[in-house]
Design an enzyme around this catalytic site. Structure first.
Site, PDB file in Angstrom:
ATOM      1  N   GLU A 207       0.885  -1.177   0.000  1.00 38.35           N
ATOM      2  CA  GLU A 207       0.000   0.000   0.000  1.00 38.35           C
ATOM      3  C   GLU A 207       0.911   1.213   0.000  1.00 38.35           C
ATOM      4  O   GLU A 207       1.504   1.546   1.026  1.00 38.35           O
ATOM      5  CB  GLU A 207      -0.901  -0.012   1.246  1.00 38.35           C
ATOM      6  CG  GLU A 207      -1.651  -1.320   1.479  1.00 38.35           C
ATOM      7  CD  GLU A 207      -2.798  -1.532   0.511  1.00 38.35           C
ATOM      8  OE1 GLU A 207      -3.150  -0.575  -0.215  1.00 38.35           O
ATOM      9  OE2 GLU A 207      -3.324  -2.654   0.460  1.00 38.35           O
TER      10      GLU A 207
ATOM     11  N   CYS B  67      -2.625   8.930   2.752  1.00 38.92           N
ATOM     12  CA  CYS B  67      -2.324   8.390   1.414  1.00 38.92           C
ATOM     13  C   CYS B  67      -3.451   8.660   0.429  1.00 38.92           C
ATOM     14  O   CYS B  67      -3.220   8.791  -0.767  1.00 38.92           O
ATOM     15  CB  CYS B  67      -2.043   6.896   1.513  1.00 38.92           C
ATOM     16  SG  CYS B  67      -3.390   5.987   2.263  1.00 38.92           S
TER      17      CYS B  67
HETATM   18  P1  NAD Z   1       8.495   4.690   4.510  1.00 38.69           P
HETATM   19  O1  NAD Z   1       8.470   3.844   3.303  1.00 38.69           O
HETATM   20  O2  NAD Z   1       9.668   5.539   4.754  1.00 38.69           O
HETATM   21  O3  NAD Z   1       8.325   3.790   5.836  1.00 38.69           O
HETATM   22  C1  NAD Z   1       7.260   2.897   6.020  1.00 38.69           C
HETATM   23  C2  NAD Z   1       7.694   1.774   6.953  1.00 38.69           C
HETATM   24  O4  NAD Z   1       8.721   0.998   6.315  1.00 38.69           O
HETATM   25  C3  NAD Z   1       8.300   2.250   8.264  1.00 38.69           C
HETATM   26  O5  NAD Z   1       7.923   1.381   9.312  1.00 38.69           O
HETATM   27  C4  NAD Z   1       9.797   2.135   7.998  1.00 38.69           C
HETATM   28  O6  NAD Z   1      10.565   2.013   9.178  1.00 38.69           O
HETATM   29  C5  NAD Z   1       9.849   0.881   7.153  1.00 38.69           C
HETATM   30  N1  NAD Z   1      11.041   0.748   6.291  1.00 38.69           N
HETATM   31  C6  NAD Z   1      11.834   1.738   5.801  1.00 38.69           C
HETATM   32  N2  NAD Z   1      12.784   1.204   5.010  1.00 38.69           N
HETATM   33  C7  NAD Z   1      12.590  -0.139   4.990  1.00 38.69           C
HETATM   34  C8  NAD Z   1      13.241  -1.219   4.329  1.00 38.69           C
HETATM   35  N3  NAD Z   1      14.291  -1.032   3.541  1.00 38.69           N
HETATM   36  N4  NAD Z   1      12.751  -2.466   4.516  1.00 38.69           N
HETATM   37  C9  NAD Z   1      11.659  -2.679   5.283  1.00 38.69           C
HETATM   38  N5  NAD Z   1      11.006  -1.682   5.947  1.00 38.69           N
HETATM   39  C10 NAD Z   1      11.468  -0.423   5.795  1.00 38.69           C
HETATM   40  O7  NAD Z   1       7.159   5.533   4.448  1.00 38.69           O
HETATM   41  P2  NAD Z   1       6.710   6.720   5.401  1.00 38.69           P
HETATM   42  O8  NAD Z   1       7.407   7.954   4.986  1.00 38.69           O
HETATM   43  O9  NAD Z   1       6.793   6.305   6.812  1.00 38.69           O
HETATM   44  O10 NAD Z   1       5.141   6.831   5.054  1.00 38.69           O
HETATM   45  C11 NAD Z   1       4.646   7.742   4.164  1.00 38.69           C
HETATM   46  C12 NAD Z   1       4.334   7.059   2.850  1.00 38.69           C
HETATM   47  O11 NAD Z   1       3.426   6.001   3.076  1.00 38.69           O
HETATM   48  C13 NAD Z   1       3.642   7.991   1.867  1.00 38.69           C
HETATM   49  O12 NAD Z   1       4.189   7.792   0.587  1.00 38.69           O
HETATM   50  C14 NAD Z   1       2.197   7.533   1.899  1.00 38.69           C
HETATM   51  O13 NAD Z   1       1.476   7.801   0.733  1.00 38.69           O
HETATM   52  C15 NAD Z   1       2.353   6.066   2.136  1.00 38.69           C
HETATM   53  N6  NAD Z   1       1.135   5.510   2.716  1.00 38.69           N
HETATM   54  C16 NAD Z   1       0.360   4.713   1.937  1.00 38.69           C
HETATM   55  C17 NAD Z   1      -0.837   4.200   2.437  1.00 38.69           C
HETATM   56  C18 NAD Z   1      -1.725   3.338   1.583  1.00 38.69           C
HETATM   57  O14 NAD Z   1      -2.640   2.726   2.119  1.00 38.69           O
HETATM   58  N7  NAD Z   1      -1.502   3.241   0.293  1.00 38.69           N
HETATM   59  C19 NAD Z   1      -1.233   4.519   3.740  1.00 38.69           C
HETATM   60  C20 NAD Z   1      -0.407   5.343   4.493  1.00 38.69           C
HETATM   61  C21 NAD Z   1       0.771   5.834   3.983  1.00 38.69           C
END
Ligand code: NAD
Length: 522
Positions: free
Chosen positions: A259, A293
């Site tokens: 997502e 999102c």
């Molecule tokens: P992010 O990708 O930086 O982090 C998300 C999660 O992934 C965190 O728990 C982080 O610690 C973890 N993570 C980071 N690097 C990783 C790796 N290499 N391997 C595994 N896990 C890792 O995202 P963010 O900045 O925290 O969130 C914002 C983003 O999330 C925005 O782009 C938003 O649109 C998206 N989002 C999407 C939805 C949806 O339902 N489509 C919902 C909420 C947020």
């Protein structure tokens, strides 16, 4: 307000100690400070897990999953029903913690509580039906019994972001539990406390403790370790991280739902109810300060109604009450971090430097708190500007004028993302026709995001850079299972009868295949 968070946003130490105890980490583990966005002051010290801790947590989850999967599904979902009740009973305490941890307005925190209740109700009510064994059409009518069954994956890895610390922590876990899995969960470091509170509520509701393992730490290291141990991954986060997770899971041949981000368009057609559209656009653009999102970052307004729509929209944007308050007196809260504020400021600054005009807002508001930013409406945003090409994930929206529905659809689809879209019209049939032409996993007609998101029977997810797979609905439960095909054959089977040559058998088969087609058998 509950007694667990003071009016200054300081969380009760006893609650903090209890919560951080839920992290899988060795005694005297290193601790990482989290920060309260309303003040930028330290909020809590959370133990940091090691890669070995993740392995320990995964093994404990795997152990617990066996006994859990053996319990009847109705028993499993009864606990999920109790989670529903407890979350509603404890809504004030939860909202306090969500606000303290994420710096959002109380109405946004309450939206999370309500959403978890919706998710739990759906899974508790529909889980048994979705997961039951089903008769399918067998090869030989009357002689081949074909059954579709759903087996749990085992250990589901859940990796969640910071923007909706409650709902994105627990709502993807509930269907995993209903389907008979354990969960190995890594919340964002800035969203640990709420995830830990959600877990403690689930345990109070009767969930076996070992079934939900929470680990903490750096995304690539600890999230990466979760990806290594899981039998399936539910990932919510940015498109760039989603790609890394997908690549690793591809090597292991392990499935995932991803997502990811969006650059969501709202189309306001020339026959829209302008008051309702303006009201909804404010919520769709600025809920959770745009850190949602599903939120709208592009408005396409039909030329004849541009003036009257903007008049209504801008008046409402100007009227939004910003501030840090643990009650319902504010409409919009803070951004989550300095990084989020920097991004919003950069997108606005870059657009203005390249010729865009600010119609509303446009400034950071350090007078309200370190990371506040005004809800901002831009005009004249063009390709090549940061605000046009990438997700801002903040309170910034660009308005565009369009000459026709065709132009609105073409511009709305001109993005590699495809998560949510919204269409406004007085004619629902016209709205549905436009919806069918949009390249988007979700479309709301005469609503911004809540109608589709809140209809938990609807599978939700993105296309293109917005992700793979679906949460909510049947798909949201079945993604956590392996489908097993079981067939029981009676009688002689599918070979020539004793003494029959293969020519005769092939002739007989050909005739019966033709009959089956004539009868319309699938
Ligand atoms: P992010 O990708 O930086 O982090 C998300 C999660 O992934 C965190 O728990 C982080 O610690 C973890 N993570 C980071 N690097 C990783 C790796 N290499 N391997 C595994 N896990 C890792 O995202 P963010 O900045 O925290 O969130 C914002 C983003 O999330 C925005 O782009 C938003 O649109 C998206 N989002 C999407 C939805 C949806 O339902 N489509 C919902 C909420 C947020």
């Amino acid at each position: 307000m509950s007694s667990t968070v003071s009016v200054d946003g300081v969380v009760d130490q006893h609650l903090l100690d209890q919560l951080v105890d839920g992290v899988v980490a060795r005694p005297r583990a290193e601790r990482a400070a989290t920060v309260a966005p309303f003040t930028a002051q330290p909020l809590a010290e959370v133990p940091v897990s090691t890669v070995e801790d993740v392995a320990t947590a995964a093994a404990a989850a795997r152990d617990a999953a066996h006994g859990w999967a053996a319990r009847p599904v109705v028993e499993r979902v009864r606990i999920i029903g109790r989670i529903h009740d407890l979350v509603l009973d404890r809504r004030a305490e939860i909202a306090d913690l969500v606000q303290a941890e994420a710096g959002k307005a109380r109405r946004d925190a309450f939206e999370e509580v309500a959403d978890v209740a919706l998710a739990a109700r759906y899974v508790a009510a529909r889980g048994p039906q979705v997961l039951r064994e089903r008769r399918r059409v067998g090869l030989i009518p009357g002689l081949t019994r074909a059954v579709e069954a759903h087996r749990p994956k085992g250990v589901v890895g859940v990796i969640s972001p910071w923007n909706y610390p409650l709902t994105l922590a627990i709502s993807d876990c509930l269907p995993a539990f209903a389907a008979g899995n354990a969960v190995l969960h890594k919340p964002d470091q800035q969203a640990m406390l709420t995830a830990l509170l959600a877990r403690s509520i689930a345990i109070e509701a009767g969930l076996p403790e070992a079934l939900w393992q929470i680990v903490s730490g750096d995304g690539p290291v600890i999230g990466g370790a979760v990806v290594e141990h899981a039998d399936y991954v539910s990932f919510t986060g940015s498109t760039s991280t989603g790609r890394i997770v997908a690549a690793r899971l591809g090597e292991r041949l392990v499935g995932a739902s991803l997502e990811l981000g969006g650059k969501n368009p709202m189309l306001i057609l020339d026959d829209a109810d302008l008051d309702r559209a303006a009201e909804s656009a404010v919520r769709a653009c600025f809920s959770n300060a745009g850190q949602l999102c599903m939120s709208m970052e592009r408005l396409y307004v039909a030329a004849p109604i541009r003036g009257p729509f903007l008049e209504r929209f801008l008046a409402r944007v100007d009227g939004l009450r910003l501030g840090a308050a643990f009650d319902y007196s504010r409409d919009m809260g803070s951004l989550m971090s300095q990084a989020q504020l920097d991004k919003a400021t950069a997108h606005v600054g870059d657009a203005v430097a390249k010729g865009a005009r600010v119609l509303a807002g446009g400034r950071a508001r350090p007078d309200l708190g370190p990371w506040f930013h005004e809800p901002t409406v831009l005009d004249g945003v063009r390709p090549g500007m940061l605000a046009a090409d990438g997700e801002t994930f903040g309170p910034v929206v660009a308005v565009h004028t369009v000459g026709s529905d065709d132009e609105a659809v073409e511009l709305a689809n001109d993005t590699p993302f495809g998560l949510n879209a919204s269409v406004w019209t007085g004619d629902v049939r016209r709205g549905l026709a436009v919806a069918r032409r949009l390249r988007s996993g979700v479309v709301n007609v005469n609503e911004g995001y809540a109608a589709a998101w809140g209809s938990h029977d609807l599978p939700i997810g993105g296309v293109g850079w917005s992700g793979l797979g679906r949460r909510h609905g049947r798909e949201g439960i079945l993604r956590y299972t392996e489908t097993q095909a079981i067939a029981v054959q009676r009688g002689h089977g599918i070979t020539p009868l004793p003494g029959m040559d293969y020519d005769t058998f092939a002739e007989l088969m050909t005739r019966s295949l033709r009959v089956m087609r004539r009868l319309g058998r699938p």
